[in-house]
Design an enzyme around this catalytic site. Sequence first.
Site, PDB file in Angstrom:
ATOM      1  CD  GLN A 222      48.434  36.848  58.567  1.00  0.00           C
ATOM      2  OE1 GLN A 222      47.612  36.241  57.885  1.00  0.00           O
ATOM      3  NE2 GLN A 222      49.466  37.486  58.044  1.00  0.00           N
ATOM      4  CG  ASN A 245      42.323  39.871  51.283  1.00  0.00           C
ATOM      5  OD1 ASN A 245      41.911  39.241  52.263  1.00  0.00           O
ATOM      6  ND2 ASN A 245      43.595  39.952  51.000  1.00  0.00           N
ATOM      7  CD  GLN A 290      32.263  52.508  45.223  1.00  0.00           C
ATOM      8  OE1 GLN A 290      32.497  51.524  45.908  1.00  0.00           O
ATOM      9  NE2 GLN A 290      32.583  53.731  45.619  1.00  0.00           N
ATOM     10  CG  HIS A 293      37.086  50.403  45.945  1.00  0.00           C
ATOM     11  ND1 HIS A 293      37.857  50.759  47.026  1.00  0.00           N
ATOM     12  CD2 HIS A 293      35.970  51.182  46.005  1.00  0.00           C
ATOM     13  CE1 HIS A 293      37.232  51.707  47.712  1.00  0.00           C
ATOM     14  NE2 HIS A 293      36.098  51.979  47.116  1.00  0.00           N
ATOM     15  CD  GLU A 358      29.572  48.722  49.068  1.00  0.00           C
ATOM     16  OE1 GLU A 358      30.321  48.922  50.039  1.00  0.00           O
ATOM     17  OE2 GLU A 358      29.994  48.364  47.942  1.00  0.00           O
ATOM     18  CG  HIS A 359      28.140  52.673  47.504  1.00  0.00           C
ATOM     19  ND1 HIS A 359      29.113  51.739  47.218  1.00  0.00           N
ATOM     20  CD2 HIS A 359      28.463  53.208  48.711  1.00  0.00           C
ATOM     21  CE1 HIS A 359      29.993  51.711  48.209  1.00  0.00           C
ATOM     22  NE2 HIS A 359      29.617  52.576  49.125  1.00  0.00           N
ATOM     23  CD  GLU A 446       7.331  24.177  74.467  1.00  0.00           C
ATOM     24  OE1 GLU A 446       8.241  24.164  75.333  1.00  0.00           O
ATOM     25  OE2 GLU A 446       7.198  25.084  73.635  1.00  0.00           O
ATOM     26  CG  HIS A 451      10.576  24.663  81.154  1.00  0.00           C
ATOM     27  ND1 HIS A 451      11.541  23.694  81.061  1.00  0.00           N
ATOM     28  CD2 HIS A 451      11.072  25.732  80.486  1.00  0.00           C
ATOM     29  CE1 HIS A 451      12.568  24.147  80.376  1.00  0.00           C
ATOM     30  NE2 HIS A 451      12.318  25.397  80.014  1.00  0.00           N
TER      31      HIS A 451
END
Length: 461
Positions: A222, A245, A290, A293, A358-359, A446, A451
């Site tokens: 939300q 999340n 890590q 987490h 990631e790390h 084209e 154009h």
Amino acid sequence: MDISHASTLNASPLRLETTQPDFEAAFARRLHWSADTDASIEQRVADILSNVHTRGDAAVLEYTARFDGLQASSMQALELTQDDFRAAFDGLPAGQQNALQAAVARVRSYHEAQKKHTGESWSYRDADGSLLGQKVTPLDRVGIYVPGGKAAYPSSLIMNAVPAHVAGVQEIIMVVPTPVRGSVATGGTGEGTSTRGERNELVLAAAYVAGVTRAFTIGGAQAVAALAYGTETVPKVDKITGPGNAYVASAKKRVFGLVGIDMIAGPSEILVLADGSTPPDWVAMDLFSQAEHDELAQSILLCPDAAYIDAVQAAIERLLPEMPRAEIIAKSLTGRGALIHTRSMQEACEISNRIAPEHLEVSSNEPHRWEPLLKHAGAIFLGAYTSESLGDYCAGPNHVLPTSGTARFSSPLGVYDFQKRSSIIEVSQQGAQTLGQIASVLAHGEGLQGHARAAEMRLKG
């Protein structure tokens, strides 16, 4: 087109005046475009993606036959080769060949200049006196999502707000969930049971220091929706950054296109390349950093020394009971962790590139020997004293990093994420003579006569 029929056609663009009372509403209606698609289309696309993912070439061949009417016995029959490219070029009239080469040369020249100027406006004039460049401007308003369900993250706030400020963003809108102690979130919020997510003073203080403009104690899907669509109270933003999340990630994915997003973040990851020279306790704790987490976080050690891996395992067992989040760490390491014995540090580097973590810690006496071999990582931490946790809080580089292998093609959050670029083109009269000819040839090729004629009208006699 038949000329007599063409004469009966009529084009009537909407006429608006900014002074008319309903200008804003009428203007908004004219601009409105929805990316929403029919549910049946969404399902068909999902089925196609799933089928190709599962069956590979066979599925692609079937869909190509069904939708394109193109029957092929194998994917090789559908593949175009360099010889095909060259033959097509050789078969063109000289005018089209020259136009293509000139267009490619000019576009290449422009982007070579672009590579030298990543964070500021720039321009140059070509031989004909035409001005080409790029104008770099900040986004007007961004929304930053600060997680607050299972823990409070002032560091996340800092990493999102500071580069936005440096980029020149004028309004930074923060959303942070502050669930009631012990509450169980609904599917909409999806922030889970929390005993630590109430109004955290460190988060609020970080908002003050980092210069957050406005903030709302909302979270989950939300909150993402409020930032993307705007409400009576929450301002609509141009881009949403910050981790969350699975509900937050899903919501960000769905609103992308209406607003920008930084990335779809997965669970936290750490990969340690160790040569056995770092104290095992240090590496064990880095893996914990890590794993704590959440249960889905991934911690991996790659090392060519089996005895050292044993020592790290012993350190894990010895240190784990001391950790307040021991249960989460244990589940993470058991479910997704790995201690991998490699043939060499070179092989460890190769595996690391396949993982694109990631790390990435290079826990070695010679970190600069191995760093050139490492191509894919969100952040690379060199040497035994460079714990990943320092990067999370205060080293300087951003800790919002690509996860789930996306470091193969994406980058850490930075100033560039809060800026946009506008191309600048000012063609001189002389330049219009050269460019007009090129554009005319390609446009006719084209089949876009409008154009071509727009370019040709600028040509002299």
